[in-house]
Design an enzyme around this catalytic site. Structure first.
Site: not given
Length: 250
Positions: A37, A90, A156, A160, A189, A191
């Site tokens: 990260d 990811n 984005y 993708k 999702i 998060t």
């Protein structure tokens, strides 16, 4: 035996959210995990969570948008564990919310640098190492917006879609080298990032767009990724698997 017993895995963007859940799940399934990260503190927190549950992991601070840092990350994995069996790419960002005509070139470049170029760089060096191993599995985290539009997020959406195409190309090129490459397309999702940026009313409105009528959970994505990373899915490559509660089905 656990799904990933004796495997060595690396996860980018593993300091929080979906990436953290994937890293923890990999460890629970028996893999030795390298947590990558750009936020070193968050990466170390993920490692601590893994170790507290009896897993093995270490952290590497890395900017996934930089070619050299992707190369160095793979080198760090091999220096520690001698091989690389599994990679989950990811790390990504959403970018500002603007119409395409209002997007500034530098804003576009920032999103593409991480979401697309970063995935290419990661795959490039992972593939080189996996060839030396005699095989491996790469999972690229795309999005439902690798298939459908996300108005006001042109960079984005474009990035993708491109990740899905790159995934398919890699799968076709490396299938006979025992290297599989698949993409996962999460829907919306639950998060910490989503909760911090959207009111409960907005979250409920998004959830209502899918037949399941709720947001997804990070564990639901992590379990799918673990399956695709394992020998339970050895005939699956070049796939783009959506997990969105039916959002794109209607």
């Amino acid at each position: 035996m656990s799904l990933l017993e004796n495997k060595v895995a690396v996860v980018s963007g593993a300091g929080s959210g979906i990436g953290r859940s994937i890293a923890i799940t990999y460890a629970q399934e028996g893999a030795r995990v390298v947590v990558s990260d750009i936020n070193e503190e968050h990466a170390n927190e993920t490692v601590k969570l893994i170790q507290e549950n009896g897993g093995e992991a270490f952290a590497v601070k890395s900017d996934a948008s930089k070619a050299e840092e992707n190369k160095s990350l793979v080198e760090a994995v091999v220096a520690k564990y001698g091989r690389l069996d599994i990679a989950c790419n990811n790390a990504g960002i959403g970018g500002p919310a603007k119409l395409t005509g209002d997007y500034e070139p530098e804003e576009w470049d920032r999103v593409i640098a991480l979401n697309l170029n970063g995935v290419f760089y990661a795959c490039k060096y992972q593939l080189q190492q996996m060839e030396k191993n005699g095989g491996g599995s790469i999972i690229n985290i795309a999005s439902i917006h690798g298939q459908v539009a996300a108005p006001n997020s042109p960079a984005y959406t474009a990035s993708k879609h491109a990740v899905v195409g790159l995934t398919k190309n890699i799968a076709a090129e490396y299938a006979q080298k025992n290297i599989r490459c698949n993409a996962v397309g999460p829907g919306y999702i639950e998060t910490p990032l989503l909760s911090a940026n959207l009111s409960q009313e907005m979250q409920d409105a998004i959830a209502a767009k899918s037949p399941i009528n709720r947001l997804g959970k990070v564990q639901e994505i992590a379990d799918l990724v673990a399956f695709l990373s394992s020998d339970k899915s050895t005939f699956t490559t070049g796939s783009y698997i959506i997990a969105d509660g039916g959002y794109t089905a209607i």
